[in-house]
Design a protein around this motif. Structure first.
Motif, short mmCIF file in Angstrom:
data_model
loop_
_atom_site.label_atom_id
_atom_site.label_comp_id
_atom_site.label_asym_id
_atom_site.label_seq_id
_atom_site.Cartn_x
_atom_site.Cartn_y
_atom_site.Cartn_z
N ALA A 36 0.78 -1.16 0.07
CA ALA A 36 -0.19 0.01 0.00
C ALA A 36 0.73 1.17 0.01
O ALA A 36 0.66 2.37 -0.91
CB ALA A 36 -0.98 0.01 1.14
N THR A 37 2.03 1.07 0.68
CA THR A 37 2.76 2.41 0.72
C THR A 37 3.40 2.51 -0.43
O THR A 37 3.63 3.77 -1.20
CB THR A 37 4.26 2.22 1.86
OG1 THR A 37 3.44 2.13 3.07
CG2 THR A 37 4.77 3.38 1.99
N THR A 38 3.98 1.34 -1.13
CA THR A 38 4.63 1.62 -2.52
C THR A 38 3.61 2.35 -3.61
O THR A 38 3.61 2.95 -4.23
CB THR A 38 5.15 0.11 -2.98
OG1 THR A 38 6.13 -0.53 -2.03
CG2 THR A 38 5.86 0.21 -4.22
N ASN A 39 2.25 1.69 -3.49
CA ASN A 39 1.37 2.15 -4.23
C ASN A 39 1.03 3.58 -4.18
O ASN A 39 0.85 4.21 -5.15
CB ASN A 39 0.23 1.40 -4.41
CG ASN A 39 0.14 0.00 -4.48
OD1 ASN A 39 0.96 -0.20 -5.80
ND2 ASN A 39 -0.61 -0.99 -4.50
N SER A 40 0.96 3.96 -2.84
CA SER A 40 0.69 5.61 -2.57
C SER A 40 1.64 6.34 -2.91
O SER A 40 1.46 7.48 -3.39
CB SER A 40 0.04 5.83 -1.22
OG SER A 40 1.50 5.26 -0.38
N THR A 94 15.06 12.15 0.85
CA THR A 94 14.83 11.25 1.88
C THR A 94 13.57 10.43 1.45
O THR A 94 13.76 9.19 1.75
CB THR A 94 14.43 12.31 3.04
OG1 THR A 94 15.54 12.83 3.49
CG2 THR A 94 14.08 11.31 4.18
N ASN A 95 12.58 11.06 0.81
CA ASN A 95 11.58 10.13 0.31
C ASN A 95 11.86 9.04 -0.71
O ASN A 95 11.31 7.79 -0.52
CB ASN A 95 10.42 11.01 -0.12
CG ASN A 95 9.58 11.82 0.72
OD1 ASN A 95 9.81 11.67 2.08
ND2 ASN A 95 8.85 12.73 0.29
N SER A 96 12.59 9.31 -1.47
CA SER A 96 13.28 8.24 -2.46
C SER A 96 14.00 7.40 -1.82
O SER A 96 13.86 6.11 -2.28
CB SER A 96 13.97 8.91 -3.32
OG SER A 96 14.80 8.27 -4.14
N THR A 97 14.90 7.78 -0.85
CA THR A 97 15.39 6.60 -0.14
C THR A 97 14.66 5.86 0.84
O THR A 97 14.72 4.40 0.61
CB THR A 97 16.60 7.41 0.84
OG1 THR A 97 17.33 8.08 0.10
CG2 THR A 97 17.20 6.22 1.84
N LEU A 98 13.66 6.46 1.48
CA LEU A 98 12.75 5.72 2.26
C LEU A 98 11.91 4.61 1.36
O LEU A 98 11.61 3.47 1.91
CB LEU A 98 11.75 6.46 2.87
CG LEU A 98 12.28 7.08 4.10
CD1 LEU A 98 11.32 8.21 4.71
CD2 LEU A 98 12.56 6.15 5.09
N THR A 99 11.71 5.01 0.12
CA THR A 99 10.79 4.10 -1.02
C THR A 99 11.65 3.04 -1.08
O THR A 99 11.18 1.98 -1.32
CB THR A 99 10.67 4.91 -1.90
OG1 THR A 99 9.56 5.96 -1.49
CG2 THR A 99 9.67 4.11 -3.18
N SER A 100 12.94 3.21 -1.38
CA SER A 100 13.91 2.17 -1.81
C SER A 100 13.99 1.03 -0.52
O SER A 100 14.15 -0.01 -0.88
CB SER A 100 15.11 2.73 -1.98
OG SER A 100 15.17 3.41 -3.30
N ILE A 101 13.90 1.59 0.53
CA ILE A 101 14.02 0.90 1.73
C ILE A 101 12.81 -0.07 1.93
O ILE A 101 13.00 -1.20 2.16
CB ILE A 101 14.40 1.60 3.20
CG1 ILE A 101 15.71 2.21 3.15
CG2 ILE A 101 14.21 0.86 4.47
CD1 ILE A 101 15.87 3.32 4.25
N LEU A 102 11.73 0.63 1.66
CA LEU A 102 10.41 -0.23 1.73
C LEU A 102 10.40 -1.12 0.68
O LEU A 102 9.73 -2.25 1.10
CB LEU A 102 9.28 0.92 1.69
CG LEU A 102 8.80 1.71 2.95
CD1 LEU A 102 7.94 2.55 2.40
CD2 LEU A 102 8.51 0.72 4.06
N ASN A 103 10.84 -1.10 -0.47
CA ASN A 103 10.96 -2.04 -1.70
C ASN A 103 11.77 -3.01 -1.29
O ASN A 103 11.58 -4.28 -1.53
CB ASN A 103 11.25 -1.36 -2.93
CG ASN A 103 10.27 -0.44 -3.42
OD1 ASN A 103 9.15 -0.56 -3.19
ND2 ASN A 103 10.44 0.50 -4.27
N SER A 104 12.95 -2.73 -0.54
CA SER A 104 13.79 -4.03 -0.32
C SER A 104 13.27 -4.53 0.84
O SER A 104 13.43 -5.86 0.74
CB SER A 104 15.33 -3.19 0.21
OG SER A 104 15.86 -4.12 0.72
#
Length: 138
Positions: A14-18, A73-83
């Protein structure tokens, strides 16, 4: 033993989609390098009898720098969530899963992530989106 897909996988999906939705719906913005080029050009062609207010210039630069850092920072957090999502989803490899409607099932051969979430590829070639309602069995 039957286990339903974990909430963490669902929440990460859900976080990735949003985040994908918000980034695709954003308007075209000025990048940091373009902002600096514009600022230097503005300074180069300013009227020497009425120079720009240095306080305002520094304030604009600081504000833009802050926004640019938030974007990174948002881009880095997205990468961490995807990982994290991929790590969690990889625990399904070798296990039997069934889709939420029960029409597709099989042994997971591989898992991949996209902007829409994690997808399991089964040994029979079918794919199942790893979301709520997916059943995992040993």
């Amino acid at each position: 033993m039957t286990v339903t897909s974990t909430t963490a996988v669902t929440n990460a999906t859900a976080t990735t989609n949003s985040s994908a939705t918000s980034s695709s719906s954003s308007t075209q913005t000025l990048g940091y390098d373009q902002f600096l080029t514009l600022l230097v050009t503005e300074m180069k062609y300013q009227d020497p009898t009425k120079p720009m207010d240095p306080t305002q210039t520094v304030s604009q630069l600081a504000s833009f720098s802050s926004v640019e850092q938030a974007v990174k920072t948002n881009s880095t957090l997205t990468s961490i969530l995807n990982s994290n999502l991929l790590t969690q989803a990889s625990s399904f490899i070798g296990k039997t899963i069934s889709s939420s409607d029960g029409k597709v099932s099989g042994v997971v051969a591989s898992v991949s992530t996209t902007s829409s979430g994690a997808t399991a590829t089964l040994t029979n070639g079918s794919t199942i989106s790893l979301g709520s309602g997916v059943t995992v069995s040993q």
